[in-house]
Design an enzyme around this catalytic site. Structure first.
Site, PDB file in Angstrom:
ATOM      1  N   GLU A   6      -6.620   4.173   5.658  1.00  0.00           N
ATOM      2  CA  GLU A   6      -5.354   4.760   5.184  1.00  0.00           C
ATOM      3  C   GLU A   6      -5.580   6.242   4.925  1.00  0.00           C
ATOM      4  O   GLU A   6      -6.637   6.643   4.421  1.00  0.00           O
ATOM      5  CB  GLU A   6      -4.840   4.110   3.895  1.00  0.00           C
ATOM      6  CG  GLU A   6      -4.278   2.733   4.077  1.00  0.00           C
ATOM      7  CD  GLU A   6      -3.707   2.130   2.802  1.00  0.00           C
ATOM      8  OE1 GLU A   6      -3.152   2.885   1.960  1.00  0.00           O
ATOM      9  OE2 GLU A   6      -3.830   0.913   2.638  1.00  0.00           O
ATOM     10  N   GLU A  22      -8.312  -1.977  -1.562  1.00  0.00           N
ATOM     11  CA  GLU A  22      -8.262  -1.174  -2.795  1.00  0.00           C
ATOM     12  C   GLU A  22      -8.444  -1.996  -4.066  1.00  0.00           C
ATOM     13  O   GLU A  22      -7.625  -1.926  -4.986  1.00  0.00           O
ATOM     14  CB  GLU A  22      -6.966  -0.362  -2.855  1.00  0.00           C
ATOM     15  CG  GLU A  22      -6.873   0.669  -1.758  1.00  0.00           C
ATOM     16  CD  GLU A  22      -5.816   1.741  -2.006  1.00  0.00           C
ATOM     17  OE1 GLU A  22      -5.058   1.644  -2.973  1.00  0.00           O
ATOM     18  OE2 GLU A  22      -5.777   2.707  -1.204  1.00  0.00           O
TER      19      GLU A  22
HETATM   20  C1  BG6 Z   1      -2.557   2.604  -0.989  1.00  0.00           C
HETATM   21  C2  BG6 Z   1      -2.159   1.195  -0.680  1.00  0.00           C
HETATM   22  O1  BG6 Z   1      -2.861   2.640  -2.347  1.00  0.00           O
HETATM   23  O2  BG6 Z   1      -1.624   3.614  -0.867  1.00  0.00           O
HETATM   24  C3  BG6 Z   1      -0.862   1.032   0.082  1.00  0.00           C
HETATM   25  O3  BG6 Z   1      -3.187   0.499  -0.041  1.00  0.00           O
HETATM   26  C4  BG6 Z   1       0.135   2.059  -0.400  1.00  0.00           C
HETATM   27  O4  BG6 Z   1      -0.433  -0.276  -0.085  1.00  0.00           O
HETATM   28  C5  BG6 Z   1      -0.429   3.452  -0.131  1.00  0.00           C
HETATM   29  O5  BG6 Z   1       1.406   1.930   0.150  1.00  0.00           O
HETATM   30  C6  BG6 Z   1       0.501   4.576  -0.522  1.00  0.00           C
HETATM   31  O6  BG6 Z   1       0.869   4.435  -1.859  1.00  0.00           O
HETATM   32  P1  BG6 Z   1       2.395   4.399  -2.312  1.00  0.00           P
HETATM   33  O7  BG6 Z   1       2.341   4.116  -3.761  1.00  0.00           O
HETATM   34  O8  BG6 Z   1       2.952   5.724  -1.977  1.00  0.00           O
HETATM   35  O9  BG6 Z   1       3.028   3.296  -1.523  1.00  0.00           O
END
Ligand code: BG6
Length: 471
Positions: free
Chosen positions: A369, A165
């Site tokens: 993700e 990201e």
């Molecule tokens: C992504 C990241 O932006 O989203 C992760 O790669 C992150 O590291 C995930 O944990 C979820 O976001 P958050 O802010 O809910 O942890």
């Protein structure tokens, strides 16, 4: 498009899940590990630090066994740069190499394909002190680090992701703890850092192909379709602006080796276009990523903005847009439901996003993700009934299959997250995992692992290769 008959998921589809080092490992100062920017970052009040997190460093065998029980074909994790090179450059920490060797071997013993992110938000603090990504020396440091990784693990790790990201680090660095507080909206500095990261990524991709011809490597941005708030042409233009700034700037550079023209004109207008030195554009060219990995949580919606005043990022994070005077402004999409943490849920947008990336780049795709952050409750007999998570994931898997039927070359799906971990800025109460870790923000309790209902559901999804999505 309605399909009478859906194409099945490919036979060797990489079903798995993801984590990142600083959010799951803990042991932040053990066995020679150096500090990263995350270890020294300030945490919003009431949220956990990253010192222990889920203590995966000490529980990895138990955790990998659970991943194997779920039937994972792949596990996407990141390597902590500071475990390998505590100062970012210089001496190698053998204990760090040993840890990842053990983890990789453990995964392979269960036939789980390791998918390695080289850098996930945790720049070595020693490099940050020397200017971090503003300093061109960090480009060489990253190239050297990637060489150590390919030398140490390239014989067993086939899939590599460069930088997690990068687009979110540039757009939301203050939230992610990746930029300091030394300047609000330091756009000029950020886009220069971005340029350096693009160069570092390009060098790593070329090095990977040269050193490990059997490996595959690609970028790993967060990509979302951007909707216009209405069908007004001005809003449609604003959506196109934001899509170039948020999405295509990063992927055009990684895949085509050039700057996206709308993003470039935006940077010029803001006075934040990077300084490009002689030879830089040659470095960006010819990297030939083997695939695109991307993270998807939701779409974003924007409207036109014709003001000349200040920008407002106060309510923004990875999935909440903000206002860029004269370029776009974030809008709510009233057609979508929201998670408990205010993120919009848009499974159809996932199919759209898959199609957009496929049409633009025509490369194999893997989702690294996708998931639902929620408050989970442990009920009687250690049960966790996370139907909301199953519902979210089921709808996204359905859309993935529709995307495949539309012609997208999707070869894997690794939702966030394999096991509970600490969120980037909302603590460990915002849970994503298939496996519950028994702790709260301030009390580590016994860190016991508990299988959630979604654990059993995902196991069935994997064993049926995506055919059985029922509870
Ligand atoms: C992504 C990241 O932006 O989203 C992760 O790669 C992150 O590291 C995930 O944990 C979820 O976001 P958050 O802010 O809910 O942890």
């Amino acid at each position: 498009m309605y399909h009478e008959k859906l194409k099945p998921f490919p036979k060797d589809f990489l079903w798995g899940a993801s984590t990142s080092a600083y959010q799951v490992e803990g042991a932040y100062n053990e066995d020679g590990k150096g500090l990263s920017v995350q270890d020294v970052a300030k945490h919003p009040e009431g949220t956990s630090d990253f010192n222990v997190t889920s203590d995966f460093y000490h529980h990895y065998k138990e955790d990998v066994k659970l991943f194997a029980e779920m039937g994972f074909k792949a596990f996407r994790f990141s390597i902590a740069w500071t475990r390998i090179l505590p100062n970012g450059t210089g001496e190698i920490n053998q204990k760090g190499i040993d840890f990842y060797n053990n983890l990789i071997n453990e995964l392979l013993s269960y036939n789980i394909e390791p998918i390695v992110t080289m850098y996930h938000f945790d720049l070595p603090y020693e490099l940050e002190k020397k200017g971090g990504w503003s300093n061109r020396e960090t480009i060489d440091a990253f190239e050297n680090y990637s060489k150590v990784l390919f030398e140490s693990f390239g014989d067993r790790v086939k899939y590599w992701l460069t930088i997690n990201e990068q687009n979110m680090m540039i757009l939301f660095g203050a939230v992610l703890g990746t930029v300091g507080e030394d300047g609000q909206d330091p756009a000029k500095k950020l886009y220069q850092q971005n340029h350096h990261m693009l160069l570092a990524q390009a060098k790593a991709m070329k090095l990977c192909h040269a050193m490990c011809p059997n490996c595959k490597i690609g970028p790993a941005p967060n990509i979302s379709s951007i909707y216009p708030a209405t069908s007004k042409p001005e809003d449609i233009l604003a959506a196109s602006n934001f899509s170039s700034i948020r999405n295509w700037l990063y992927l055009d550079a990684a895949v085509f080796g050039r700057y996206n023209s709308v993003a470039w004109s935006y940077m010029e207008k803001r006075g934040c276009a990077p300084i490009i030195e002689a030879g830089d554009m040659d470095i960006l060219k010819g990297t030939n990523p083997d695939f695109i990995a991307f993270n998807y949580y939701s779409t974003m919606t924007v409207a036109a903005n014709n003001e000349t005043g200040a920008n407002d990022k106060s309510k923004a994070d990875q999935q909440r847009a903000f206002k860029e005077a004269g370029v776009f402004e974030g809008a709510a999409n009233t057609n979508l439901e929201k998670t408990q943490f205010g993120w919009e849920i848009d499974p159809i947008g996932f199919r759209n996003t898959l199609r957009e990336i496929n049409e633009r780049y025509n490369l194999p795709l893997i989702v690294t993700e996708n998931g639902l952050g929620a408050y989970d409750t442990v009920e009687e007999n250690d049960t966790i009934n996370d139907d909301y998570r199953i519902d979210y994931l089921r709808k996204h898997v359905e859309q993935a299959q529709l995307g495949i039927t539309d012609g997208v070359k999707l070869f894997g799906y690794c939702p966030w997250s394999a096991i509970d971990l600490v969120s980037t800025h909302e603590g460990c109460k915002k849970r994503y995992g298939f496996i519950y870790v028994n702790r709260d923000e301030s009390d580590l309790k016994d860190l016991r692992r508990i299988k959630k209902k979604s654990f059993y559901w995902y196991k069935k999804v994997i064993s049926s290769n995506g055919e059985d999505l029922a509870e």
